[in-house]
Design a protein around this motif. Structure first.
Motif, PDB file in Angstrom:
ATOM      1  N   GLY A  73      16.034 -29.811  85.746  1.00  0.00           N
ATOM      2  CA  GLY A  73      16.303 -31.072  85.052  1.00  0.00           C
ATOM      3  C   GLY A  73      17.765 -31.176  84.677  1.00  0.00           C
ATOM      4  N   GLU A  74      18.029 -31.867  83.583  1.00  0.00           N
ATOM      5  CA  GLU A  74      19.412 -32.068  83.147  1.00  0.00           C
ATOM      6  C   GLU A  74      19.968 -30.862  82.401  1.00  0.00           C
ATOM      7  OE1 GLU A  74      20.604 -36.469  82.612  1.00  0.00           O
ATOM      8  OE2 GLU A  74      18.874 -36.099  81.294  1.00  0.00           O
ATOM      9  N   ARG A  75      19.078 -29.944  82.017  1.00  0.00           N
ATOM     10  CA  ARG A  75      19.498 -28.716  81.337  1.00  0.00           C
ATOM     11  C   ARG A  75      18.935 -27.511  82.069  1.00  0.00           C
ATOM     12  NH1 ARG A  75      19.409 -29.813  74.901  1.00  0.00           N
ATOM     13  NH2 ARG A  75      21.269 -31.087  74.993  1.00  0.00           N
ATOM     14  N   GLN A  76      19.696 -26.447  82.071  1.00  0.00           N
ATOM     15  CA  GLN A  76      19.223 -25.208  82.684  1.00  0.00           C
ATOM     16  C   GLN A  76      18.167 -24.578  81.784  1.00  0.00           C
ATOM     17  OE1 GLN A  76      22.058 -21.987  82.725  1.00  0.00           O
ATOM     18  NE2 GLN A  76      21.164 -21.140  84.596  1.00  0.00           N
ATOM     19  N   VAL A  77      17.004 -24.297  82.367  1.00  0.00           N
ATOM     20  CA  VAL A  77      15.901 -23.667  81.659  1.00  0.00           C
ATOM     21  C   VAL A  77      15.403 -22.530  82.547  1.00  0.00           C
ATOM     22  CG1 VAL A  77      13.573 -23.986  80.742  1.00  0.00           C
ATOM     23  CG2 VAL A  77      15.235 -25.852  80.592  1.00  0.00           C
ATOM     24  N   PHE A  78      15.208 -21.369  81.972  1.00  0.00           N
ATOM     25  CA  PHE A  78      14.723 -20.248  82.763  1.00  0.00           C
ATOM     26  C   PHE A  78      13.203 -20.228  82.750  1.00  0.00           C
ATOM     27  CE2 PHE A  78      19.043 -19.084  81.740  1.00  0.00           C
ATOM     28  CZ  PHE A  78      19.504 -18.686  82.989  1.00  0.00           C
ATOM     29  N   PRO A  79      12.590 -20.086  83.936  1.00  0.00           N
ATOM     30  CA  PRO A  79      11.127 -20.025  84.006  1.00  0.00           C
ATOM     31  C   PRO A  79      10.635 -18.671  83.508  1.00  0.00           C
ATOM     32  CG  PRO A  79      12.057 -19.665  86.160  1.00  0.00           C
ATOM     33  CD  PRO A  79      13.207 -19.991  85.240  1.00  0.00           C
ATOM     34  N   PRO A  80       9.337 -18.516  83.321  1.00  0.00           N
ATOM     35  CA  PRO A  80       8.788 -17.233  82.882  1.00  0.00           C
ATOM     36  C   PRO A  80       9.177 -16.090  83.828  1.00  0.00           C
ATOM     37  CG  PRO A  80       7.129 -18.947  82.686  1.00  0.00           C
ATOM     38  CD  PRO A  80       8.303 -19.556  83.412  1.00  0.00           C
ATOM     39  N   ALA A  81       9.339 -14.926  83.256  1.00  0.00           N
ATOM     40  CA  ALA A  81       9.764 -13.747  84.013  1.00  0.00           C
ATOM     41  C   ALA A  81       8.800 -13.414  85.147  1.00  0.00           C
ATOM     42  CB  ALA A  81       9.919 -12.554  83.080  1.00  0.00           C
ATOM     43  N   ALA A  82       7.511 -13.644  84.974  1.00  0.00           N
ATOM     44  CA  ALA A  82       6.526 -13.332  86.021  1.00  0.00           C
ATOM     45  C   ALA A  82       6.791 -14.135  87.291  1.00  0.00           C
ATOM     46  CB  ALA A  82       5.115 -13.596  85.510  1.00  0.00           C
ATOM     47  N   PHE A  83       7.214 -15.379  87.142  1.00  0.00           N
ATOM     48  CA  PHE A  83       7.545 -16.209  88.299  1.00  0.00           C
ATOM     49  C   PHE A  83       8.776 -15.656  89.011  1.00  0.00           C
ATOM     50  CE2 PHE A  83      10.177 -19.662  89.995  1.00  0.00           C
ATOM     51  CZ  PHE A  83       9.343 -20.102  91.010  1.00  0.00           C
ATOM     52  N   MET A  84       9.826 -15.401  88.251  1.00  0.00           N
ATOM     53  CA  MET A  84      11.066 -14.877  88.836  1.00  0.00           C
ATOM     54  C   MET A  84      10.802 -13.536  89.529  1.00  0.00           C
ATOM     55  SD  MET A  84      13.576 -17.071  87.883  1.00  0.00           S
ATOM     56  CE  MET A  84      15.148 -16.329  87.522  1.00  0.00           C
ATOM     57  N   ALA A  85      10.091 -12.648  88.862  1.00  0.00           N
ATOM     58  CA  ALA A  85       9.794 -11.322  89.420  1.00  0.00           C
ATOM     59  C   ALA A  85       8.952 -11.437  90.682  1.00  0.00           C
ATOM     60  CB  ALA A  85       9.088 -10.455  88.385  1.00  0.00           C
ATOM     61  N   GLY A  86       8.023 -12.386  90.701  1.00  0.00           N
ATOM     62  CA  GLY A  86       7.176 -12.569  91.873  1.00  0.00           C
ATOM     63  C   GLY A  86       7.978 -12.911  93.111  1.00  0.00           C
ATOM     64  N   LEU A  87       8.975 -13.789  92.962  1.00  0.00           N
ATOM     65  CA  LEU A  87       9.838 -14.130  94.096  1.00  0.00           C
ATOM     66  C   LEU A  87      10.704 -12.945  94.496  1.00  0.00           C
ATOM     67  CD1 LEU A  87      10.934 -17.764  93.202  1.00  0.00           C
ATOM     68  CD2 LEU A  87       9.487 -17.074  95.110  1.00  0.00           C
ATOM     69  N   LEU A  88      11.283 -12.273  93.513  1.00  0.00           N
ATOM     70  CA  LEU A  88      12.158 -11.144  93.813  1.00  0.00           C
ATOM     71  C   LEU A  88      11.399 -10.019  94.510  1.00  0.00           C
ATOM     72  CD1 LEU A  88      14.282 -11.145  90.546  1.00  0.00           C
ATOM     73  CD2 LEU A  88      14.988 -11.931  92.828  1.00  0.00           C
ATOM     74  N   LYS A  89      10.148  -9.791  94.131  1.00  0.00           N
ATOM     75  CA  LYS A  89       9.326  -8.767  94.784  1.00  0.00           C
ATOM     76  C   LYS A  89       9.068  -9.091  96.250  1.00  0.00           C
ATOM     77  CE  LYS A  89       6.901  -7.115  90.708  1.00  0.00           C
ATOM     78  NZ  LYS A  89       5.627  -7.095  89.976  1.00  0.00           N
ATOM     79  N   LYS A  90       9.099 -10.370  96.593  1.00  0.00           N
ATOM     80  CA  LYS A  90       8.914 -10.809  97.980  1.00  0.00           C
ATOM     81  C   LYS A  90      10.237 -10.836  98.751  1.00  0.00           C
ATOM     82  CE  LYS A  90       4.492 -11.843  97.804  1.00  0.00           C
ATOM     83  NZ  LYS A  90       3.496 -11.211  98.650  1.00  0.00           N
ATOM     84  N   GLY A  91      11.317 -10.422  98.097  1.00  0.00           N
ATOM     85  CA  GLY A  91      12.625 -10.409  98.754  1.00  0.00           C
ATOM     86  C   GLY A  91      13.303 -11.761  98.806  1.00  0.00           C
ATOM     87  N   ILE A  92      12.875 -12.665  97.934  1.00  0.00           N
ATOM     88  CA  ILE A  92      13.444 -14.015  97.882  1.00  0.00           C
ATOM     89  C   ILE A  92      14.297 -14.131  96.627  1.00  0.00           C
ATOM     90  CG2 ILE A  92      12.916 -16.481  97.707  1.00  0.00           C
ATOM     91  CD1 ILE A  92      10.222 -15.828  99.109  1.00  0.00           C
ATOM     92  N   GLY A  93      15.556 -14.462  96.799  1.00  0.00           N
ATOM     93  CA  GLY A  93      16.437 -14.664  95.658  1.00  0.00           C
ATOM     94  C   GLY A  93      16.067 -15.949  94.936  1.00  0.00           C
ATOM     95  N   VAL A  94      16.359 -16.010  93.641  1.00  0.00           N
ATOM     96  CA  VAL A  94      16.039 -17.203  92.858  1.00  0.00           C
ATOM     97  C   VAL A  94      17.106 -17.411  91.796  1.00  0.00           C
ATOM     98  CG1 VAL A  94      14.481 -15.901  91.338  1.00  0.00           C
ATOM     99  CG2 VAL A  94      14.255 -18.386  91.488  1.00  0.00           C
ATOM    100  N   GLU A  95      17.521 -18.662  91.640  1.00  0.00           N
ATOM    101  CA  GLU A  95      18.497 -19.048  90.623  1.00  0.00           C
ATOM    102  C   GLU A  95      18.002 -20.301  89.923  1.00  0.00           C
ATOM    103  OE1 GLU A  95      21.322 -17.585  89.643  1.00  0.00           O
ATOM    104  OE2 GLU A  95      21.232 -15.998  91.141  1.00  0.00           O
ATOM    105  N   ALA A  96      18.005 -20.295  88.611  1.00  0.00           N
ATOM    106  CA  ALA A  96      17.656 -21.475  87.824  1.00  0.00           C
ATOM    107  C   ALA A  96      18.942 -22.181  87.406  1.00  0.00           C
ATOM    108  CB  ALA A  96      16.849 -21.072  86.587  1.00  0.00           C
ATOM    109  N   MET A  97      18.952 -23.518  87.549  1.00  0.00           N
ATOM    110  CA  MET A  97      20.152 -24.305  87.229  1.00  0.00           C
ATOM    111  C   MET A  97      19.756 -25.750  87.006  1.00  0.00           C
ATOM    112  SD  MET A  97      21.726 -24.209  91.129  1.00  0.00           S
ATOM    113  CE  MET A  97      21.625 -22.455  91.192  1.00  0.00           C
TER     114      MET A  97
END
Length: 125
Positions: A73-97
């Motif tokens: 959205g108009e402000r950077q908000v970080f999603p829950p850690a479980a979501f971020m970790a799930g992508l990283l475990k699959k070898g997919i980088g993720v950035e919230a912005m």
């Protein structure tokens, strides 16, 4: 904010981002969406980054990105850690912005031919 006036290449591009809209090529979207250089997944049910969970990872993995740009959205908000970790475990980088930052970064990476996925969260309504 207008991002592009001319078709920059052979991929779907973001022309404009507003508080409650994202314009892909010449079409306005008013609901959250997922964007890859080849396709738009419309009406993504997420309206707030806090809604994301590890269960949502499969949706992203199915689109085979190497990097996910999460526009919150108009402000950077970080999603829950479980979501971020799930992508990283699959070898997919993720950035919230912000959505604007996600659009600009997506355009740069898509223009380089990268396997990027931009997820734009738009407010409900």
């Amino acid at each position: 904010m207008d991002l592009s006036f001319e078709h920059p290449g052979e991929y779907l591009f973001v022309r404009r981002v507003g508080a409650d809209t994202v314009t892909i090529v010449d079409r306005d979207f008013h609901r959250s969406l997922l964007l890859t250089p080849e396709q738009v997944v419309e009406d993504w049910a997420v309206t707030d980054a806090s809604q994301l969970s590890a269960d949502d990872v499969a949706t992203f993995v199915a689109l085979a990105p190497e990097l996910v740009l999460l526009g919150t959205g108009e402000r950077q908000v970080f999603p829950p850690a479980a979501f971020m970790a799930g992508l990283l475990k699959k070898g997919i980088g993720v950035e919230a912005m912000t959505n604007g930052s996600a659009a600009r970064t997506y355009s740069l990476l898509a223009g380089e031919g990268r396997k990027v996925l931009a997820a734009f969260i738009l407010p409900a309504g």
